[in-house]
Design a protein around this motif. Structure first.
Motif, PDB file in Angstrom:
ATOM      1  N   MET A 111       0.851  -1.179   0.000  1.00 16.75           N
ATOM      2  CA  MET A 111       0.000   0.000   0.000  1.00 16.75           C
ATOM      3  C   MET A 111       0.894   1.239   0.000  1.00 16.75           C
ATOM      4  N   THR A 112       0.403   2.313  -0.589  1.00 18.84           N
ATOM      5  CA  THR A 112       1.188   3.539  -0.668  1.00 18.84           C
ATOM      6  C   THR A 112       0.291   4.732  -0.416  1.00 18.84           C
ATOM      7  N   ASP A 113       0.879   5.879  -0.162  1.00 16.30           N
ATOM      8  CA  ASP A 113       0.077   7.082   0.006  1.00 16.30           C
ATOM      9  C   ASP A 113      -0.378   7.571  -1.360  1.00 16.30           C
ATOM     10  N   GLN A 114      -1.169   8.665  -1.356  1.00 11.65           N
ATOM     11  CA  GLN A 114      -1.754   9.121  -2.614  1.00 11.65           C
ATOM     12  C   GLN A 114      -0.709   9.599  -3.609  1.00 11.65           C
ATOM     13  N   GLU A 115       0.316  10.283  -3.118  1.00 10.77           N
ATOM     14  CA  GLU A 115       1.363  10.749  -4.025  1.00 10.77           C
ATOM     15  C   GLU A 115       2.084   9.569  -4.669  1.00 10.77           C
ATOM     16  N   GLY A 116       2.323   8.528  -3.880  1.00 14.18           N
ATOM     17  CA  GLY A 116       2.960   7.331  -4.414  1.00 14.18           C
ATOM     18  C   GLY A 116       2.087   6.625  -5.422  1.00 14.18           C
ATOM     19  N   TYR A 117       0.773   6.613  -5.177  1.00 15.31           N
ATOM     20  CA  TYR A 117      -0.135   5.966  -6.123  1.00 15.31           C
ATOM     21  C   TYR A 117      -0.190   6.729  -7.434  1.00 15.31           C
ATOM     22  N   ASP A 118      -0.190   8.063  -7.349  1.00 15.79           N
ATOM     23  CA  ASP A 118      -0.149   8.857  -8.582  1.00 15.79           C
ATOM     24  C   ASP A 118       1.074   8.498  -9.419  1.00 15.79           C
TER      25      ASP A 118
END
Length: 398
Positions: free
Chosen positions: A272-279
């Motif tokens: 799982m990653t934070d939103q910036e990482g997912y972007d």
């Protein structure tokens, strides 16, 4: 008229977490943009901090109040453990039904202000709706709804036309995306950071964040026979539930970074990653399979081809919403290409495995018009003004 008080730039957003990450993903992005770009003091009330912590790892689910990225995050408990202090705007995200204490506070302000207009008036009350490309949205956007107690609530509809509330998009997002994608080393560094090994620069990489679907299983079987290596990046969760029959061991025994090789398909278990990482993950893949609303919109902003696995609704109403979006998205695509892309999305959502295989094969993923369209679409879709900016202007006009 907005409150002329010390609370002029204080907004509250209430969010009930549904489907783990969708609703909170949207409201968290909105809260950050309002704070960072509009200098608004935002308080985000969330009923499930544990799920929220998956996209905000710094969050402590045991605290009733905390501050991250300049946003005050309060646990929405029943009854509220923290007193609600009305500001100038109150956003009820996705018809989540406000707590009784909040409704009482609104009514108290309304009665007091009616008796003495010099006193603080209730905040502008907005129900932030789900994103939809359906034609009726423009006619309903911004409409007021008079409540039985005399209060007024406005319905705010995100959308793809000038007559709607716009789309959530940070000011410099496209510039940051282009800078990232223009340097191939960024993609490889990200994969390494996520613990994904064995991916070569020329390999095809597909991110998968879907609900359960037999069509996903069918596509994976097809990818096993691919002439080139295909890497499918899949987090533990609902997507993997569709693949249990081809996985070598139970899902609960899989760990982030694990690799499963099936012919020329290599499945990587994503952390799982934070939103910036997912972007950045979406920016780095050749194709993205996404679900819900937040990842659906971020896949569009990634400027890459994608499949949208929409949340199932009664009487297949979700397929109407899917069709409405596909008509808008494919407006400038050559008919043959538009038909193939729409057919692939429809087959995936209707769990038609054989049809998904057929249309995947027909859809040339390196087809220049499709890639050019994916790149141009964000520029056209944002329509000059993003959701947060339109929302601020809507409040000023209210």
């Amino acid at each position: 008229m907005v409150n002329d008080s010390a609370n002029l730039l204080h907004w509250d957003i209430f969010c009930a977490v549904v489907d783990n990450y969708g609703d909170i993903g949207v409201t968290w992005r909105l809260a950050k943009q309002l704070s960072n770009e509009k200098q608004i003091n935002v308080c985000l009330w969330v009923d499930d901090l544990h799920s929220f912590s998956h996209i905000l790892p710094q969050l402590d689910p045991l605290l009733t109040t905390q501050v991250h990225h300049g946003i005050t995050i309060n646990l929405w408990s029943n009854p509220l453990a923290i007193e609600y202090q009305p500001g100038s705007v109150l956003i009820e995200a996705f018809a989540c039904e406000l707590p009784d204490e909040v409704k009482h506070a609104l009514l108290t302000l309304y009665v007091q202000h009616k008796a003495d207009p010099k006193l603080q008036q209730p905040p502008v009350w907005i129900n932030l709706e789900y994103l939809s490309a359906e034609s009726w949205v423009a006619g309903c956007h911004g409409l007021p709804s008079m409540q039985a107690n005399g209060l007024k609530k406005h319905f705010y509809f995100p959308g793809f036309s000038d007559s709607t509330g716009g789309l959530l998009c940070e000011r410099e997002l496209f510039q940051r995306r282009d800078e990232w994608q223009n340097n191939p080393l960024n993609r490889m560094a990200l994969f390494s950071q996520l613990g994904l090994s064995g991916i070569n620069p020329q390999d095809k990489v597909i991110s998968v964040f879907s609900y359960e679907s037999t069509a996903l299983l069918a596509l994976c079987r097809l990818w096993q026979q691919s002439e080139q290596v295909i890497h499918a990046l899949i987090p533990k969760g609902r997507s993997l539930n569709s693949l249990t029959c081809i996985l070598p061991k139970p899902i609960d025994e899989l760990n982030s970074g694990d690799q499963i090789r099936l012919g020329n398909l290599i499945i990587h278990i994503l952390p799982m990653t934070d939103q910036e990482g997912y972007d950045k993950l979406l920016w780095s893949c050749d194709f993205n399979i996404v679900r819900g609303e937040d990842s659906f919109l971020r896949a569009q902003w990634a400027a890459k081809p994608f499949i949208w696995h929409i949340y199932v609704q009664e009487e297949d109403y979700h397929l109407i919403k899917l069709d409405a979006f596909m008509q808008v998205y494919c407006n400038n695509l050559p008919p043959e290409l538009a038909n193939s892309w729409q057919a692939l999305n429809l087959a995936f959502n209707q769990e038609q495995g054989e049809q998904a295989i057929k249309h995947w094969q027909q859809l040339n993923l390196v087809n220049l018009p499709l890639l050019q369209h994916a790149k141009q679409w964000p520029v056209d879709a944002i329509n000059d003004v993003d959701l947060a900016s339109r929302l601020v202007q809507f409040v000023k006009n209210s």
